[in-house]
Design a protein around this motif. Structure first.
Motif, mmCIF file in Angstrom:
data_model
loop_
_atom_site.group_PDB
_atom_site.id
_atom_site.type_symbol
_atom_site.label_atom_id
_atom_site.label_comp_id
_atom_site.label_asym_id
_atom_site.label_seq_id
_atom_site.Cartn_x
_atom_site.Cartn_y
_atom_site.Cartn_z
ATOM 1 N N TYR A 39 0.834 -1.207 0.000
ATOM 2 C CA TYR A 39 0.000 0.000 0.000
ATOM 3 C C TYR A 39 0.863 1.248 0.000
ATOM 4 O O TYR A 39 0.598 2.200 -0.727
ATOM 5 C CB TYR A 39 -0.947 -0.012 1.205
ATOM 6 N N THR A 43 -0.160 2.941 -3.502
ATOM 7 C CA THR A 43 -1.469 3.590 -3.365
ATOM 8 C C THR A 43 -1.360 4.786 -2.431
ATOM 9 O O THR A 43 -0.326 5.025 -1.813
ATOM 10 C CB THR A 43 -2.530 2.628 -2.784
ATOM 11 N N GLU A 47 -0.639 2.410 4.970
ATOM 12 C CA GLU A 47 -0.338 0.983 5.159
ATOM 13 C C GLU A 47 -0.931 0.440 6.462
ATOM 14 O O GLU A 47 -1.535 -0.625 6.474
ATOM 15 C CB GLU A 47 1.177 0.783 5.153
ATOM 16 N N ALA A 50 -4.687 0.067 6.139
ATOM 17 C CA ALA A 50 -5.033 -1.058 5.263
ATOM 18 C C ALA A 50 -4.926 -2.383 6.009
ATOM 19 O O ALA A 50 -5.782 -3.259 5.868
ATOM 20 C CB ALA A 50 -4.135 -1.061 4.029
#
Length: 110
Positions: A39, A43, A47, A50
């Motif tokens: 992540y 993205t 993290e 997520a």
């Protein structure tokens, strides 16, 4: 011989699927391989956030499986949550191991 679980059909059909966690009981202890950093590297999703979502989703799936497949009753998810928080507060064993950069492993294999 490893006793691996089945890969979900949707993961087999998705060329972008990524395995995030593997967990074993081996030699009397818990062993894991975790894809940390995906992540953060690809993205805008935090993290740590997520992973909280992933762990919560796993807890729900485990709760549902225990209820439907093994006849567990009552608030199974709440009991999992309690066990999780208890383990975070007072671990039954020390965490061992270290972060291994997957890229460095791949370059050594060549």
């Amino acid at each position: 011989m490893l006793k691996e679980l089945l890969v979900p059909p949707s993961a087999l059909d998705d060329p972008h699927a990524v395995e995030m966690v593997r967990v074993w009981i081996a030699q009397g202890k818990l062993e894991s391989s975790i894809k940390v950093g995906m992540y953060a590297e690809s993205t805008d999703i935090a993290e740590d956030f997520a992973w909280g979502v992933i762990l919560a989703d796993l807890a729900r799936h485990i709760s549902n499986a225990l209820q439907s497949g093994y006849g567990f009753t009552g608030d199974v998810l709440e009991r999992i949550k309690t066990s999780f928080l208890d383990e975070l507060g007072a671990p039954t064993s020390a965490v061992q191991g270290a972060f291994v950069d997957e890229g460095s492993l791949q370059s050594k294999d060549r």
